[in-house]
Design a protein around this motif. Structure first.
Motif, PDB file in Angstrom:
ATOM      1  N   ASP A 139       6.925  -3.661 -10.656  1.00  0.00           N
ATOM      2  CA  ASP A 139       7.092  -4.394  -9.307  1.00  0.00           C
ATOM      3  C   ASP A 139       5.603  -4.508  -8.782  1.00  0.00           C
ATOM      4  O   ASP A 139       5.403  -5.690  -8.198  1.00  0.00           O
ATOM      5  CB  ASP A 139       7.771  -3.189  -8.660  1.00  0.00           C
ATOM      6  CG  ASP A 139       9.343  -3.419  -8.740  1.00  0.00           C
ATOM      7  OD1 ASP A 139       9.746  -4.095  -9.580  1.00  0.00           O
ATOM      8  OD2 ASP A 139      10.153  -2.116  -8.310  1.00  0.00           O
ATOM      9  N   GLU A 157       7.353  -0.399  -0.147  1.00  0.00           N
ATOM     10  CA  GLU A 157       8.688  -0.359  -0.938  1.00  0.00           C
ATOM     11  C   GLU A 157       9.076   1.103  -1.175  1.00  0.00           C
ATOM     12  O   GLU A 157       8.364   1.560  -2.186  1.00  0.00           O
ATOM     13  CB  GLU A 157       8.562  -1.235  -2.079  1.00  0.00           C
ATOM     14  CG  GLU A 157       9.888  -1.141  -2.698  1.00  0.00           C
ATOM     15  CD  GLU A 157       9.915  -2.294  -3.955  1.00  0.00           C
ATOM     16  OE1 GLU A 157       9.246  -3.105  -4.296  1.00  0.00           O
ATOM     17  OE2 GLU A 157      11.013  -1.746  -4.872  1.00  0.00           O
ATOM     18  N   THR A 177      12.442  -5.602  -4.445  1.00  0.00           N
ATOM     19  CA  THR A 177      11.027  -6.434  -4.788  1.00  0.00           C
ATOM     20  C   THR A 177      11.382  -7.754  -4.688  1.00  0.00           C
ATOM     21  O   THR A 177      10.371  -8.420  -3.866  1.00  0.00           O
ATOM     22  CB  THR A 177      10.875  -5.833  -6.158  1.00  0.00           C
ATOM     23  OG1 THR A 177      10.549  -4.578  -6.402  1.00  0.00           O
ATOM     24  CG2 THR A 177       9.396  -6.664  -6.544  1.00  0.00           C
TER      25      THR A 177
HETATM   26 MG    MG Z   1      11.486  -2.565  -6.905  1.00  0.00          MG
END
Ligand code: MG
Ligand code: ZN
Length: 221
Positions: A74, A119, A45
């Motif tokens: 996040d 992500e 992140t």
């Molecule tokens: Mg993360």
């Protein structure tokens, strides 16, 4: 055992098909997508936030945040940075798959995005086995994890397009043998594009950002 093998094959085949559909949608809208993988705590992140900060202001970004639990820590950080972000809660699953990413993509306005950062869930094993439809696979390996990671998790190193060595700021405090680490990588993925950075201080980001900007503009040409 044979039956199990066939079921696994069917799951992987349908994932592959969905990944191709995702890719089609991305390409129709000229969106360049990267899949960011790493173990938990490698700094995914922070890396994404530092990347967002360094990209030209006119580049339009979107972020998909994969998490195993319905925590938005996040995703909130990304939203706070002013980015359209969609969170995927995998419900405990240890990787993203093409179906999950497809559902997230449908929530984004792809026409208004040049670069999509995905992500993945923190895990060095199964994310490598699930195609998502993205254009480049990025692995973040952080120095505190140790210099033996390529030797222990060879599969993920074989399938990536870019390796980020993160947390270079901690090197003075660690027994991390950079040559030993790089040798292990070179055996698995010769000539792999590698950037050593600190997502915390921003050190080393210029070259990574230049690579990324070039890929995005090639994708639009
Ligand atoms: Mg993360
Ligand atoms: Zn998994």
């Amino acid at each position: 055992m044979k039956q199990r093998v066939e079921i696994v094959k069917r799951i992987m085949d349908s994932n592959e098909q969905l990944a191709q559909q995702n890719r089609q949608k991305l390409d129709q809208n000229q969106v360049f997508a990267i899949n960011v993988m790493a173990s938990p705590g490698a700094g995914k992140t922070t890396f994404i936030l530092q990347t967002i900060k360094g990209l030209p202001e006119n580049m339009r970004l979107g972020v998909i945040e994969g998490d195993t639990a319905p925590v938005t820590i996040d995703a909130d950080k990304v939203t706070a940075a002013g980015m359209p972000a969609v969170q995927i809660n995998t419900g405990g699953d240890c990787h993203l798959d093409a179906n999950m990413v497809g559902l997230a993509i449908d929530q984004l306005d792809l026409q208004d995005i040049d670069l999509l950062l995905i992500e993945n869930v923190g895990n060095l094993v199964c994310p490598a086995g699930f195609a998502l439809g993205n254009h480049a696979n990025i692995l973040i390996s952080s120095t505190p994890e140790g210099d033996d990671k390529p030797y222990k998790y060879p599969n993920i190193y074989r399938g990536i397009d870019v390796l980020i060595i993160n947390k270079t700021d901690l090197l003075p405090h660690l027994d991390f043998d950079m040559d030993y680490f790089r040798e292990g990588v070179e055996i698995l993925n010769p000539g792999l594009k590698t950037f050593a950075v600190s997502a915390k201080t921003g050190e080393g980001f210029d070259q990574w950002l230049a690579w990324l900007e070039e890929k995005v503009s090639e994708n639009q040409a």
